[in-house]
Design a protein around this motif. Structure first.
Motif, PDB file in Angstrom:
ATOM      1  N   THR A   1      -2.541   0.952  10.982  1.00  0.00           N
ATOM      2  CA  THR A   1      -3.626   0.517  10.101  1.00  0.00           C
ATOM      3  C   THR A   1      -4.349  -0.699  10.687  1.00  0.00           C
ATOM      4  OG1 THR A   1      -2.041  -0.795   8.815  1.00  0.00           O
ATOM      5  CG2 THR A   1      -2.567   1.417   7.998  1.00  0.00           C
ATOM      6  N   ASP A   2      -3.618  -1.614  11.316  1.00  0.00           N
ATOM      7  CA  ASP A   2      -4.249  -2.759  11.967  1.00  0.00           C
ATOM      8  C   ASP A   2      -5.075  -2.315  13.168  1.00  0.00           C
ATOM      9  OD1 ASP A   2      -3.265  -4.538  10.173  1.00  0.00           O
ATOM     10  OD2 ASP A   2      -1.917  -5.574  11.554  1.00  0.00           O
ATOM     11  N   ALA A   3      -4.570  -1.301  13.878  1.00  0.00           N
ATOM     12  CA  ALA A   3      -5.260  -0.836  15.080  1.00  0.00           C
ATOM     13  C   ALA A   3      -6.613  -0.214  14.765  1.00  0.00           C
ATOM     14  CB  ALA A   3      -4.391   0.168  15.825  1.00  0.00           C
ATOM     15  N   VAL A   4      -6.747   0.371  13.568  1.00  0.00           N
ATOM     16  CA  VAL A   4      -8.019   1.030  13.221  1.00  0.00           C
ATOM     17  C   VAL A   4      -8.840   0.229  12.229  1.00  0.00           C
ATOM     18  CG1 VAL A   4      -6.984   3.282  13.663  1.00  0.00           C
ATOM     19  CG2 VAL A   4      -7.060   2.408  11.321  1.00  0.00           C
ATOM     20  N   GLY A   5      -8.303  -0.903  11.736  1.00  0.00           N
ATOM     21  CA  GLY A   5      -9.059  -1.740  10.806  1.00  0.00           C
ATOM     22  C   GLY A   5      -8.996  -1.309   9.360  1.00  0.00           C
ATOM     23  N   ASP A   6      -7.966  -0.556   8.995  1.00  0.00           N
ATOM     24  CA  ASP A   6      -7.817  -0.103   7.612  1.00  0.00           C
ATOM     25  C   ASP A   6      -7.648  -1.295   6.673  1.00  0.00           C
ATOM     26  OD1 ASP A   6      -7.492   1.536   5.420  1.00  0.00           O
ATOM     27  OD2 ASP A   6      -5.917   2.756   6.311  1.00  0.00           O
ATOM     28  N   ARG A   7      -8.096  -1.138   5.423  1.00  0.00           N
ATOM     29  CA  ARG A   7      -8.021  -2.225   4.447  1.00  0.00           C
ATOM     30  C   ARG A   7      -7.211  -1.867   3.208  1.00  0.00           C
ATOM     31  NH1 ARG A   7     -11.626  -6.308   5.239  1.00  0.00           N
ATOM     32  NH2 ARG A   7     -13.109  -6.047   6.938  1.00  0.00           N
ATOM     33  N   ARG A   8      -6.756  -0.652   3.104  1.00  0.00           N
ATOM     34  CA  ARG A   8      -6.095  -0.219   1.879  1.00  0.00           C
ATOM     35  C   ARG A   8      -4.579  -0.349   2.009  1.00  0.00           C
ATOM     36  NH1 ARG A   8      -9.158   5.192  -0.222  1.00  0.00           N
ATOM     37  NH2 ARG A   8      -8.660   6.010   1.844  1.00  0.00           N
ATOM     38  N   THR A   9      -3.963  -0.898   0.974  1.00  0.00           N
ATOM     39  CA  THR A   9      -2.514  -1.085   0.945  1.00  0.00           C
ATOM     40  C   THR A   9      -1.818   0.243   0.727  1.00  0.00           C
ATOM     41  OG1 THR A   9      -2.726  -3.334   0.085  1.00  0.00           O
ATOM     42  CG2 THR A   9      -0.636  -2.209  -0.313  1.00  0.00           C
ATOM     43  N   GLN A  10      -0.805   0.530   1.549  1.00  0.00           N
ATOM     44  CA  GLN A  10      -0.051   1.771   1.373  1.00  0.00           C
ATOM     45  C   GLN A  10       0.923   1.674   0.199  1.00  0.00           C
ATOM     46  OE1 GLN A  10       0.091   4.831   2.406  1.00  0.00           O
ATOM     47  NE2 GLN A  10      -1.581   4.727   3.877  1.00  0.00           N
ATOM     48  N   ASN A  11       1.544   0.521   0.046  1.00  0.00           N
ATOM     49  CA  ASN A  11       2.555   0.380  -1.003  1.00  0.00           C
ATOM     50  C   ASN A  11       2.505  -1.020  -1.589  1.00  0.00           C
ATOM     51  OD1 ASN A  11       4.955   0.998  -2.581  1.00  0.00           O
ATOM     52  ND2 ASN A  11       6.031  -0.368  -1.195  1.00  0.00           N
ATOM     53  N   GLN A  12       2.491  -1.092  -2.910  1.00  0.00           N
ATOM     54  CA  GLN A  12       2.572  -2.371  -3.593  1.00  0.00           C
ATOM     55  C   GLN A  12       3.911  -2.444  -4.312  1.00  0.00           C
ATOM     56  OE1 GLN A  12       0.743  -5.324  -3.737  1.00  0.00           O
ATOM     57  NE2 GLN A  12       2.665  -5.835  -4.737  1.00  0.00           N
ATOM     58  N   PRO A  13       4.882  -3.192  -3.740  1.00  0.00           N
ATOM     59  CA  PRO A  13       6.201  -3.279  -4.385  1.00  0.00           C
ATOM     60  C   PRO A  13       6.093  -3.753  -5.828  1.00  0.00           C
ATOM     61  CG  PRO A  13       6.273  -4.205  -2.179  1.00  0.00           C
ATOM     62  CD  PRO A  13       4.828  -3.944  -2.482  1.00  0.00           C
ATOM     63  N   GLY A  14       7.000  -3.270  -6.639  1.00  0.00           N
ATOM     64  CA  GLY A  14       7.009  -3.651  -8.045  1.00  0.00           C
ATOM     65  C   GLY A  14       6.157  -2.763  -8.917  1.00  0.00           C
ATOM     66  N   THR A  15       5.546  -1.719  -8.330  1.00  0.00           N
ATOM     67  CA  THR A  15       4.714  -0.802  -9.107  1.00  0.00           C
ATOM     68  C   THR A  15       5.224   0.622  -8.956  1.00  0.00           C
ATOM     69  OG1 THR A  15       3.141  -0.394  -7.295  1.00  0.00           O
ATOM     70  CG2 THR A  15       2.694  -2.251  -8.746  1.00  0.00           C
ATOM     71  N   ASN A  16       4.850   1.455  -9.907  1.00  0.00           N
ATOM     72  CA  ASN A  16       5.169   2.873  -9.840  1.00  0.00           C
ATOM     73  C   ASN A  16       3.885   3.666 -10.036  1.00  0.00           C
ATOM     74  OD1 ASN A  16       6.382   5.377  -9.875  1.00  0.00           O
ATOM     75  ND2 ASN A  16       7.304   5.149 -11.887  1.00  0.00           N
ATOM     76  N   LYS A  17       3.495   3.897 -11.283  1.00  0.00           N
ATOM     77  CA  LYS A  17       2.260   4.625 -11.559  1.00  0.00           C
ATOM     78  C   LYS A  17       1.042   3.708 -11.594  1.00  0.00           C
ATOM     79  CE  LYS A  17       4.640   8.414 -12.235  1.00  0.00           C
ATOM     80  NZ  LYS A  17       4.624   9.517 -11.247  1.00  0.00           N
ATOM     81  N   GLU A  18       1.294   2.394 -11.606  1.00  0.00           N
ATOM     82  CA  GLU A  18       0.174   1.454 -11.736  1.00  0.00           C
ATOM     83  C   GLU A  18      -0.720   1.436 -10.507  1.00  0.00           C
ATOM     84  OE1 GLU A  18       3.956  -0.226 -13.651  1.00  0.00           O
ATOM     85  OE2 GLU A  18       3.370   0.753 -11.776  1.00  0.00           O
TER      86      GLU A  18
END
Length: 715
Positions: A660-677
């Motif tokens: 993701t850093d190599a291509v400049g992605d900005r979206r988080t793959q996983n946010q710990p502490g969440t499930n459906k949120e």
């Protein structure tokens, strides 16, 4: 008075504390801020109950204490002995007082070793069940070879035969890592698609990535997310860290066209599969969330078509060898998949007679659905072949390690392994983590933990099977939350994550077995030792030749300033970011603070968090500038490259670069502490403009090559 009564009721008392200690259950710990925390009585009682220990009253606690104290005296030998090579390990033997005992070792090659010697160690005999039982101490010879052996004893008409595991004192460093430092990409494979993918990245995509990055960029490894199986039903569980099994692979990663039997499909079957695949292939160029359900429906149809193709005599023989190698574990997994199709993917809700893999009713279903069971066995064979091909292509491309697989902490509580291995897993408990800086309310990952007592009683058979399997086609293994081989945070059902407690494991056995399999595979072993880790644990890992994990954002001095690269650990996999953090482009903008605030995960105000973040960024900017790695006023991409140059200055043997850093992605793959949120594990690989980046286009991506060039000095 009411408060005083409640306080007294919540106190552990010395006997409950002693009982907890007997089973490795912590009654206190120190949190991430260094504060001492006493564990609540209710937590201790619930955790002991999951170990089949009753702590419901003072009288019962005293009875359980007596039973725990007498346990070892009832058995001739310990249930399992795990030791290191070159160590004369001592162990206790229990026989009727004054009786003669003979003890010997049978090595895994069939050789008998009788040089097990008794040593003087006076222990008073004990009355057990109206018999006076004595304890004798023996010592193993220090020159036993590594391997899975047997320890045997005979006395007074009784005999015992238990596993003896001799593990390497230190994992030999693979020559490629010993000779020079190495770097490689960390990739969420499902998100990294090509034009030939069926909507998700697959093993053919991984093979292309290792081949291209090894040949063109000099990468030494690729670290994909865990590739283990998810449920065969919809909705498909998106988290690769919540698999239904850690012993088998997800058919979602199968490249259908690369299965040898695909070439023998009829024209009509080929046309049908192409029609099924086209909607999935059309997803590859969409930035929308990944649709695992649609992909699974398409690949299941493909598996059914491929099963109809007869195997050639040679292929049939190879398949029989695969079935023999995998044994009952594969049969149980395939049977669970069929039962899940029939009754749903939560085995706790199945008819009672189907909740044990050894029941006659399960055997009847297996027999009646033999063709469907075979379908899931065939899928695993084809996946195994493709995994072997990926590693072979990596080595052929010049990679020193090739694929470094990722082992999650545990499995889904309702899944295949939890069903098949329910005798060695704790019910009513979820594995998690106490509160820390990034997850200040604690975490409950819902994973059922190993029971330490049952693991030992079964000679660590399930762990040995898992360990041998994960190294089969690997140049290395990353162990997520490696502290779990020492202690795990147990959260009783119905309690918040921060009200759990730690339970201890025999790390000599767990770490040793994994080390033995790594040594046999000639592979590197990496432990993810982030978060709250006792210092002595890192000492043990270092002594055993196991690499740790360093993440740039977490490497700080006591005053909070960046840790100088020269003093980072050498035995380490070092990275700028990880899958549980946003890509660097998003992190540099403070997006992680705003995301956590929107999800209600902060314990202080947004303003305070942003102020702390901005102070941290200012420290990094000044540090990078002072070292000549960054010019004043540099843009985002220059900062990302400078951060990787900083990591390159460390002595760390391995350096990981997130794709993701190599291509400049900005979206988080996983946010710990969440499930459906939050849509965890569902983001396709995209560029800074939010448009998909396909693996086919990586060779022409200037920013990717520029970032790779920052690591050229490693070779």
């Amino acid at each position: 008075m009411g408060d005083e009564s409640a306080d007294r009721a919540d106190r552990l008392g010395p006997e409950l504390a002693e009982l907890a200690a007997a089973y490795g259950v912590a009654t206190e710990y120190w949190d991430w801020r260094g504060n001492h925390v006493e564990v609540a009585r209710a937590t201790i009682v619930a955790v002991l109950a999951a170990l089949d220990v009753d702590a419901s009253s003072p009288a019962v606690i005293r009875r359980e204490l007596t039973a725990a104290a007498q346990q070892k005296w009832r058995h001739l030998l310990p249930p399992c002995v795990a030791t290191r090579e070159d160590v004369a390990t001592r162990f206790a033997v229990h026989v009727p007082h004054g009786a003669h005992v003979t003890v010997w070792v049978e090595l895994e090659d069939g050789t008998r070793r009788g040089d097990v010697t008794q040593v003087h160690h006076l222990v008073a005999p004990q009355w057990i069940d109206d018999r006076l039982i004595g304890e004798a101490t023996f010592s193993l010879p220090p020159d036993l070879p590594t391997g899975y052996h047997r320890l045997l004893a005979r006395s007074d008409g009784r005999s015992a035969d238990v596993p003896l595991v001799v593990t390497p004192a230190r994992i030999p460093m693979p020559s490629s890592v010993a000779a020079h430092r190495s770097w490689g990409y960390a990739v969420q494979l499902y998100s990294a698609r090509s034009r030939r993918s069926w909507g998700l990245g697959d093993l053919a995509d991984l093979a292309d990535l290792v081949s291209w990055s090894g040949r063109e960029l000099g990468a030494g490894f690729v670290l994909p997310n865990p590739l283990f199986a998810s449920d065969p039903t919809v909705p498909v569980e998106p988290s690769p860290y919540l698999p239904t099994s850690r012993r088998f692979i997800s058919p979602l990663y199968l490249r259908v066209e690369d299965v040898p039997e695909y070439g023998y499909l009829s024209p009509a079957a080929l046309a049908s599969l192409e029609a099924i695949a086209q909607p999935c292939k059309a997803m590859n160029t969409s930035p929308a969330l990944l649709d695992r359900d649609a992909v699974w429906a398409a690949k299941l149809a493909a598996l059914e078509a491929l099963q109809a193709v007869p195997l050639s005599p040679g292929r049939a023989g190879e398949y029989r060898e695969f079935l023999a190698r995998e044994g009952s574990a594969l049969t149980d997994f395939a049977t669970w998949c069929v039962l899940a199709e029939l009754h749903g993917d939560d085995w706790h809700e199945w008819p009672v007679a189907l909740r044990s893999p050894s029941s006659p009713e399960v055997a009847a279903v297996r027999s009646a659905s033999a063709s469907r069971v075979s379908l899931y066995c065939l899928a695993q064979w084809w996946l195994d072949e493709q995994l072997a091909s990926v590693q072979a292509r990596a080595v052929a491309a010049g990679m020193g390690l090739g694929v470094v697989h990722d082992l999650p902490v545990g499995v889904h509580p309702d899944g295949a392994d939890a069903w098949a291995l329910s005798d060695v897993l704790a019910n009513g408990i979820g594995v998690g983590a106490p509160a820390d800086e990034f997850n200040q309310q604690g975490q409950d990952w819902s994973l059922p933990p190993w029971r330490p007592d049952r693991l030992a009683a079964t000679g660590y058979a399930a762990w040995r099977s898992l360990a041998s399997g994960v190294f089969r086609h690997a140049g290395g293994l990353r162990v997520d939350h490696v502290i779990g081989m020492f202690r795990l945070w147990w959260v009783p059902a119905g309690m918040p994550a921060h009200q759990g407690t730690y339970v201890r494991y025999d790390h000599e056995a767990l770490v040793g077995i994994l080390s033995l399999e790594a040594a046999r595979a000639g592979a590197v072993l990496v432990g993810e030792d982030l978060g709250t880790v006792e210092p002595w644990v890192r000492d043990v890992l270092r002594e055993r030749g196991i690499l740790g994990t360093s993440v740039l954002w977490f490497e700080r001095q006591s005053d909070g300033s960046p840790l100088p690269p020269e003093v980072w650990r050498e035995l380490c996999l070092a990275t700028v970011t990880v899958h549980d953090l946003p890509p660097s482009a998003a992190y540099l903008s403070g997006a992680h603070v705003r995301l956590r605030a929107s999800l209600g995960l902060l314990t202080r105000s947004v303003e305070e968090e942003l102020a702390a973040f901005q102070s941290e960024q200012a420290l990094w900017q000044s540090t990078l500038t002072a070292r000549g790695l960054l010019r004043p006023g540099a843009g985002e991409q220059e900062v990302i490259e400078a951060l990787h140059r900083y990591v390159a200055l460390t002595p760390s043997r391995l350096v990981g670069v997130s794709l993701t850093d190599a291509v400049g992605d900005r979206r988080t793959q996983n946010q710990p502490g969440t499930n459906k949120e939050y849509a965890n594990w569902q983001q396709p690989l995209c560029g800074p403009d939010g448009e998909p980046v396909l693996l086919d286009d990586l060779p022409t991506l200037e920013r990717l090559r520029a970032l790779a060039a920052t690591l050229a000095t490693l070779r």
